[in-house]
Design an enzyme around this catalytic site. Sequence first.
Site, PDB file in Angstrom:
ATOM      1  N   GLY A 160       4.882   0.483  -7.613  1.00  0.00           N
ATOM      2  CA  GLY A 160       5.316   1.271  -6.480  1.00  0.00           C
ATOM      3  C   GLY A 160       6.595   2.012  -6.763  1.00  0.00           C
ATOM      4  O   GLY A 160       6.591   3.125  -7.286  1.00  0.00           O
ATOM      5  N   ARG A 161       7.734   1.379  -6.442  1.00  0.00           N
ATOM      6  CA  ARG A 161       9.028   2.070  -6.527  1.00  0.00           C
ATOM      7  C   ARG A 161       9.320   2.654  -7.898  1.00  0.00           C
ATOM      8  O   ARG A 161      10.012   3.671  -8.011  1.00  0.00           O
ATOM      9  CB  ARG A 161      10.150   1.111  -6.114  1.00  0.00           C
ATOM     10  CG  ARG A 161      10.191   0.829  -4.613  1.00  0.00           C
ATOM     11  CD  ARG A 161      11.146  -0.301  -4.305  1.00  0.00           C
ATOM     12  NE  ARG A 161      10.664  -1.578  -4.820  1.00  0.00           N
ATOM     13  CZ  ARG A 161      11.445  -2.643  -4.992  1.00  0.00           C
ATOM     14  NH1 ARG A 161      12.742  -2.572  -4.741  1.00  0.00           N
ATOM     15  NH2 ARG A 161      10.922  -3.768  -5.441  1.00  0.00           N
TER      16      ARG A 161
ATOM     17  N   GLN B 124      -5.191   6.379   0.861  1.00  0.00           N
ATOM     18  CA  GLN B 124      -5.084   5.112   1.579  1.00  0.00           C
ATOM     19  C   GLN B 124      -5.204   5.378   3.076  1.00  0.00           C
ATOM     20  O   GLN B 124      -4.404   6.124   3.655  1.00  0.00           O
ATOM     21  CB  GLN B 124      -3.765   4.388   1.307  1.00  0.00           C
ATOM     22  CG  GLN B 124      -3.811   2.977   1.902  1.00  0.00           C
ATOM     23  CD  GLN B 124      -2.483   2.270   1.924  1.00  0.00           C
ATOM     24  OE1 GLN B 124      -1.568   2.715   2.592  1.00  0.00           O
ATOM     25  NE2 GLN B 124      -2.381   1.166   1.209  1.00  0.00           N
TER      26      GLN B 124
ATOM     27  N   TYR C 181      -0.295  -4.267   9.281  1.00  0.00           N
ATOM     28  CA  TYR C 181      -0.901  -3.184  10.052  1.00  0.00           C
ATOM     29  C   TYR C 181      -2.225  -3.665  10.653  1.00  0.00           C
ATOM     30  O   TYR C 181      -2.504  -4.858  10.669  1.00  0.00           O
ATOM     31  CB  TYR C 181      -1.020  -1.936   9.174  1.00  0.00           C
ATOM     32  CG  TYR C 181       0.347  -1.446   8.729  1.00  0.00           C
ATOM     33  CD1 TYR C 181       1.273  -0.956   9.651  1.00  0.00           C
ATOM     34  CD2 TYR C 181       0.742  -1.534   7.396  1.00  0.00           C
ATOM     35  CE1 TYR C 181       2.537  -0.547   9.259  1.00  0.00           C
ATOM     36  CE2 TYR C 181       2.009  -1.128   6.990  1.00  0.00           C
ATOM     37  CZ  TYR C 181       2.894  -0.635   7.930  1.00  0.00           C
ATOM     38  OH  TYR C 181       4.155  -0.243   7.538  1.00  0.00           O
TER      39      TYR C 181
ATOM     40  N   GLY D 227       0.020   6.088   3.020  1.00  0.00           N
ATOM     41  CA  GLY D 227      -0.875   5.776   4.122  1.00  0.00           C
ATOM     42  C   GLY D 227      -1.183   7.003   4.966  1.00  0.00           C
ATOM     43  O   GLY D 227      -0.288   7.756   5.343  1.00  0.00           O
TER      44      GLY D 227
END
Length: 357
Positions: A312-313, A98, A177, A56
């Site tokens: 992701g991870r 992002q 967010y 982000g």
Amino acid sequence: MTSLFDSYRLGRLALPNRVVMAPMSRVRAAVGGRATSAMATYYAQRATAGLIVSEGVQPNTVGQSNPGTPGLYTDEHVDSWRPVTAAVHANGGRIFAQIMHGGRVSHPDTTGLQPVAPSAVPAVGDVFAPTGLLPAPMPRALDTAEIPGQAEAYAEAARRAVDAGFDGVELHGANGYLISQFLSSNANLRTDRYGGSVRNRIRFAAEAVSATVAAIGGARTGIRLSPGGGFWGVTETDTAELYSALLNELAGLDLAYIHLEATIDDEVLLDLRRAWPGTLIMNPVHPSGPKPAGPADAERWLGLGADLVSFGRAFLANPDLVERLRNGLPIESADEDTYFQGGDRGYLTYPAYRYTA
């Protein structure tokens, strides 16, 4: 049957596979939110992904959520990102930035500013600050006249992202967010045209996306969403109706993609798949919970209609994740103690798979 390793056309981009590296906060930017040479190495190591979505990136000062995150709102930020995108492209990759506005998930100790939000309702839980975790502060409710400026901040960051060499941007509309806060029915208590009804609660998201499309084009614009996710204390009423209305509003903009997290039951997600006429990236959740999603989860979603699948991870400790998935090689686990600690350990120190004779 569609495979993770089939090519895919995403707007102007020819993707060599359908594996997407999901955005993950790594909080390793330099002072002032500048990207670093280590970040260039990190992303270039993972350039075999069909598409990388960056961590982000805040679009303005008040939008910064955590210390150590990068920005895209000054010329210095743009200059610092150019070596990152160049390194990814030199390794044959493609990368979207992002754009993430934290809204109420922030702290004055991080930004020097009181966080802003749809309403004066604090996030649930502790937020990261320079001295460690602190209780989420009371945000300032945005005046109606201020809101279009915050929507435009995404578009301005997108312009800078393209100038910095990114192939496009993803608006962070998920995980509690700012965009997610406007979609919410408990973080957004407004009585003006940005609150109350489903149509009003989707307005900020639609305005932010529309402004971004006007700035850089739909083919370079995506958005990530987490229906019913509940992050940072956010809840939503009428979740299925809410996201169906949002996707319907966005359908005419010819976006690059919608990126959905599997944060609600399959029935709702499949309805959203049927409602969305364009590319869908699916971010699956492993049935056992905290374990990272694997190839079986990805193939399942491809079979259910996803076009691309994000991991992701699994990308943290496996920079060569695509090769590991393709060849059935072991997928290593990342050291969680290094997630937000800065430095190269747990960032640049994970090796590619070592074959033995």
